[in-house]
Design a protein around this motif. Structure first.
Motif, PDB file in Angstrom:
ATOM      1  N   PHE A 209       3.679  24.383 -28.790  1.00  0.00           N
ATOM      2  CA  PHE A 209       4.519  23.442 -28.049  1.00  0.00           C
ATOM      3  C   PHE A 209       4.503  23.908 -26.601  1.00  0.00           C
ATOM      4  O   PHE A 209       4.825  25.058 -26.307  1.00  0.00           O
ATOM      5  CB  PHE A 209       5.923  23.473 -28.636  1.00  0.00           C
ATOM      6  N   HIS A 210       4.094  23.025 -25.670  1.00  0.00           N
ATOM      7  CA  HIS A 210       3.820  23.505 -24.319  1.00  0.00           C
ATOM      8  C   HIS A 210       4.191  22.467 -23.259  1.00  0.00           C
ATOM      9  O   HIS A 210       4.298  21.283 -23.534  1.00  0.00           O
ATOM     10  CB  HIS A 210       2.336  23.861 -24.179  1.00  0.00           C
ATOM     11  N   ALA A 211       4.373  22.950 -22.048  1.00  0.00           N
ATOM     12  CA  ALA A 211       4.572  22.096 -20.877  1.00  0.00           C
ATOM     13  C   ALA A 211       3.462  22.408 -19.879  1.00  0.00           C
ATOM     14  O   ALA A 211       2.756  23.409 -20.004  1.00  0.00           O
ATOM     15  CB  ALA A 211       5.939  22.346 -20.246  1.00  0.00           C
ATOM     16  N   HIS A 212       3.275  21.534 -18.870  1.00  0.00           N
ATOM     17  CA  HIS A 212       2.181  21.705 -17.908  1.00  0.00           C
ATOM     18  C   HIS A 212       2.697  21.800 -16.481  1.00  0.00           C
ATOM     19  O   HIS A 212       3.784  21.312 -16.171  1.00  0.00           O
ATOM     20  CB  HIS A 212       1.207  20.513 -17.928  1.00  0.00           C
ATOM     21  N   GLU A 213       1.833  22.332 -15.634  1.00  0.00           N
ATOM     22  CA  GLU A 213       2.043  22.254 -14.182  1.00  0.00           C
ATOM     23  C   GLU A 213       1.316  21.034 -13.606  1.00  0.00           C
ATOM     24  O   GLU A 213       1.156  20.936 -12.396  1.00  0.00           O
ATOM     25  CB  GLU A 213       1.509  23.521 -13.510  1.00  0.00           C
ATOM     26  N   PHE A 214       0.870  20.140 -14.454  1.00  0.00           N
ATOM     27  CA  PHE A 214       0.053  19.011 -14.030  1.00  0.00           C
ATOM     28  C   PHE A 214       0.416  17.784 -14.857  1.00  0.00           C
ATOM     29  O   PHE A 214       1.133  17.872 -15.861  1.00  0.00           O
ATOM     30  CB  PHE A 214      -1.432  19.326 -14.182  1.00  0.00           C
ATOM     31  N   VAL A 215      -0.074  16.632 -14.426  1.00  0.00           N
ATOM     32  CA  VAL A 215       0.124  15.371 -15.151  1.00  0.00           C
ATOM     33  C   VAL A 215      -0.960  15.241 -16.218  1.00  0.00           C
ATOM     34  O   VAL A 215      -2.112  15.631 -16.001  1.00  0.00           O
ATOM     35  CB  VAL A 215       0.065  14.178 -14.181  1.00  0.00           C
ATOM     36  N   GLU A 216      -0.601  14.691 -17.364  1.00  0.00           N
ATOM     37  CA  GLU A 216      -1.582  14.517 -18.437  1.00  0.00           C
ATOM     38  C   GLU A 216      -1.521  13.090 -18.987  1.00  0.00           C
ATOM     39  O   GLU A 216      -0.451  12.592 -19.333  1.00  0.00           O
ATOM     40  CB  GLU A 216      -1.318  15.508 -19.576  1.00  0.00           C
ATOM     41  N   TYR A 217      -2.692  12.463 -19.051  1.00  0.00           N
ATOM     42  CA  TYR A 217      -2.863  11.186 -19.752  1.00  0.00           C
ATOM     43  C   TYR A 217      -3.582  11.500 -21.062  1.00  0.00           C
ATOM     44  O   TYR A 217      -4.678  12.069 -21.046  1.00  0.00           O
ATOM     45  CB  TYR A 217      -3.696  10.208 -18.931  1.00  0.00           C
ATOM     46  N   SER A 218      -2.984  11.137 -22.192  1.00  0.00           N
ATOM     47  CA  SER A 218      -3.574  11.433 -23.502  1.00  0.00           C
ATOM     48  C   SER A 218      -3.788  10.143 -24.276  1.00  0.00           C
ATOM     49  O   SER A 218      -2.853   9.334 -24.402  1.00  0.00           O
ATOM     50  CB  SER A 218      -2.662  12.366 -24.300  1.00  0.00           C
ATOM     51  N   TYR A 219      -4.982   9.974 -24.802  1.00  0.00           N
ATOM     52  CA  TYR A 219      -5.335   8.756 -25.534  1.00  0.00           C
ATOM     53  C   TYR A 219      -5.729   9.108 -26.972  1.00  0.00           C
ATOM     54  O   TYR A 219      -6.596   9.962 -27.197  1.00  0.00           O
ATOM     55  CB  TYR A 219      -6.492   8.033 -24.851  1.00  0.00           C
ATOM     56  N   VAL A 220      -5.107   8.455 -27.948  1.00  0.00           N
ATOM     57  CA  VAL A 220      -5.435   8.689 -29.360  1.00  0.00           C
ATOM     58  C   VAL A 220      -6.670   7.860 -29.699  1.00  0.00           C
ATOM     59  O   VAL A 220      -6.613   6.624 -29.761  1.00  0.00           O
ATOM     60  CB  VAL A 220      -4.259   8.312 -30.276  1.00  0.00           C
ATOM     61  N   ALA A 221      -7.782   8.545 -29.940  1.00  0.00           N
ATOM     62  CA  ALA A 221      -9.059   7.869 -30.180  1.00  0.00           C
ATOM     63  C   ALA A 221      -9.349   7.654 -31.656  1.00  0.00           C
ATOM     64  O   ALA A 221      -9.986   6.672 -32.035  1.00  0.00           O
ATOM     65  CB  ALA A 221     -10.201   8.669 -29.556  1.00  0.00           C
TER      66      ALA A 221
ATOM     67  N   PRO B 174       4.640  13.528 -17.766  1.00  0.00           N
ATOM     68  CA  PRO B 174       4.914  14.080 -16.436  1.00  0.00           C
ATOM     69  C   PRO B 174       4.833  15.598 -16.426  1.00  0.00           C
ATOM     70  O   PRO B 174       4.839  16.257 -17.477  1.00  0.00           O
ATOM     71  CB  PRO B 174       6.343  13.614 -16.147  1.00  0.00           C
ATOM     72  N   VAL B 175       4.779  16.162 -15.250  1.00  0.00           N
ATOM     73  CA  VAL B 175       4.822  17.617 -15.092  1.00  0.00           C
ATOM     74  C   VAL B 175       6.107  18.144 -15.732  1.00  0.00           C
ATOM     75  O   VAL B 175       7.197  17.594 -15.528  1.00  0.00           O
ATOM     76  CB  VAL B 175       4.779  17.997 -13.601  1.00  0.00           C
ATOM     77  N   GLY B 176       5.973  19.207 -16.538  1.00  0.00           N
ATOM     78  CA  GLY B 176       7.146  19.898 -17.060  1.00  0.00           C
ATOM     79  C   GLY B 176       7.709  19.391 -18.363  1.00  0.00           C
ATOM     80  O   GLY B 176       8.621  20.016 -18.918  1.00  0.00           O
ATOM     81  N   VAL B 177       7.205  18.260 -18.898  1.00  0.00           N
ATOM     82  CA  VAL B 177       7.732  17.725 -20.164  1.00  0.00           C
ATOM     83  C   VAL B 177       6.976  18.379 -21.322  1.00  0.00           C
ATOM     84  O   VAL B 177       5.758  18.222 -21.439  1.00  0.00           O
ATOM     85  CB  VAL B 177       7.589  16.197 -20.228  1.00  0.00           C
ATOM     86  N   PRO B 178       7.655  19.125 -22.204  1.00  0.00           N
ATOM     87  CA  PRO B 178       6.958  19.824 -23.291  1.00  0.00           C
ATOM     88  C   PRO B 178       6.477  18.862 -24.370  1.00  0.00           C
ATOM     89  O   PRO B 178       7.140  17.864 -24.676  1.00  0.00           O
ATOM     90  CB  PRO B 178       8.030  20.769 -23.833  1.00  0.00           C
ATOM     91  N   HIS B 179       5.338  19.164 -24.947  1.00  0.00           N
ATOM     92  CA  HIS B 179       4.811  18.305 -26.011  1.00  0.00           C
ATOM     93  C   HIS B 179       3.720  19.026 -26.775  1.00  0.00           C
ATOM     94  O   HIS B 179       3.208  20.068 -26.372  1.00  0.00           O
ATOM     95  CB  HIS B 179       4.248  17.008 -25.421  1.00  0.00           C
ATOM     96  N   VAL B 180       3.323  18.443 -27.903  1.00  0.00           N
ATOM     97  CA  VAL B 180       2.144  18.865 -28.647  1.00  0.00           C
ATOM     98  C   VAL B 180       1.814  17.775 -29.659  1.00  0.00           C
ATOM     99  O   VAL B 180       2.704  17.108 -30.179  1.00  0.00           O
ATOM    100  CB  VAL B 180       2.366  20.223 -29.365  1.00  0.00           C
ATOM    101  N   PHE B 181       0.515  17.568 -29.911  1.00  0.00           N
ATOM    102  CA  PHE B 181       0.065  16.657 -30.953  1.00  0.00           C
ATOM    103  C   PHE B 181      -0.170  17.452 -32.237  1.00  0.00           C
ATOM    104  O   PHE B 181      -0.658  18.579 -32.189  1.00  0.00           O
ATOM    105  CB  PHE B 181      -1.249  15.967 -30.566  1.00  0.00           C
ATOM    106  N   ARG B 182       0.167  16.840 -33.372  1.00  0.00           N
ATOM    107  CA  ARG B 182      -0.122  17.443 -34.673  1.00  0.00           C
ATOM    108  C   ARG B 182      -0.779  16.399 -35.565  1.00  0.00           C
ATOM    109  O   ARG B 182      -0.349  15.250 -35.609  1.00  0.00           O
ATOM    110  CB  ARG B 182       1.160  17.925 -35.351  1.00  0.00           C
TER     111      ARG B 182
END
Length: 291
Positions: free
Chosen positions: A33-45, A69-77
């Protein structure tokens, strides 16, 4: 979900001058479970699974795009531990503040530039969009292929593709906001109609005629905007009106029942007792007994 949040830093991903990182990965149960210092666009393929983002757990499937957004924690499972047979494939497009500055020069519309700034400063929640047109999937695939094998002009193409991804996503957000405002206005019109015609026998088909929506959509809108089904809302509205008449008039209860749309007095009594916990006579008597 483990409450510990690991921070993914920019230097681990942006090791070139582009300040852009694109990959295609099969999700597992190892990434924390992690947060970033950057913006992330994630697409479920491909595949199905769950997106743990902030305090939410969202079932995911092909065609869903998330903007984190920057700083929002998340993870895909993935949905199952058997990831070799049932993988959850995600395209990721990451970019930091430096690229946001570059994109802000390329993008002409102030509202889209402001949207990027809000993502950078964690001033808006994450975005979830369903890609009905497959336009976003097309952009993600092009981004991945161009970044995987850089050629002459790749930087220009990648910046153009990222700009298109940002603008296309923002169009979805903007359209959804407009639709919500339009739906709210139309729903207020329906509620006003019910308020003015509460004494009549109202059917869903009449609301179809005044709104242009299907009965199914009207039903969904009632639950969304009032928390009740159409039938339950109408019953509560009628009992609310009858309470006002019991307090402020000398009308007979049978006449009040007619004024709020009940042709059968017994039905009126039953609904009134169920909703208020009192009989109409008891309600009027208790109100008048109050100091």
């Amino acid at each position: 979900m483990n409450p510990t949040v690991q921070l993914f830093k920019s230097e681990s991903f942006f090791q070139n001058n582009l300040k852009l990182f694109v990959n295609r990965c099969s999700e597992d149960f190892v990434v924390p479970f992690h947060a970033h210092e950057f913006v992330e666009y994630s697409y479920v393929a491909e595949g199905k699974g769950f997106h743990h983002i902030g305090e939410d757990i969202i079932p995911v499937h092909k065609g869903m795009l998330f903007v984190n957004p920057v700083g929002v924690p998340h993870v895909f499972r993935p949905a199952t531990a058997n990831v070799s047979e049932h993988p959850l494939i995600i395209y990721n497009c990451l970019f930091n503040s430096e690229l946001i500055h570059t994109l802000s020069i390329m993008i002409q519309e102030a509202e889209i530039r402001n949207h990027l700034t809000d993502l950078e400063k964690n001033q808006i929640p994450y975005v979830s969009i369903l890609d009905y047109s497959q336009r976003m999937e097309e952009l993600m695939v092009k981004l991945y292929r161009e970044s995987a094998i850089p050629r002459i002009g790749s930087s220009t193409i990648l910046y153009t593709l990222v700009s298109q991804l940002v603008v296309t996503t923002y169009r979805h957000i903007y359209q959804a906001t407009c639709n919500e405002k339009e739906n709210t206005t139309d729903m207020e019109h329906i509620l006003h109609y019910l308020d003015q015609h509460v004494n009549e026998r109202i059917r869903l088909s009449e609301l179809v005629n005044i709104s242009g929506w299907s009965e199914r959509h009207i039903g969904r809108m009632f639950v969304t905007h009032t928390g009740r089904t159409f039938g339950a809302y109408l019953q509560h509205l009628r009992i609310q009106k009858s309470c006002e008449l019991l307090k402020n008039s000398q009308h007979k209860i049978s006449f009040i029942a007619e004024l709020v749309g009940y042709r059968d007095v017994d039905s009126f009594y039953a609904v009134f007792k169920r909703i208020t916990g009192e009989t109409p006579q008891g309600y009027r008597r208790n109100f008048r007994a109050e100091p």
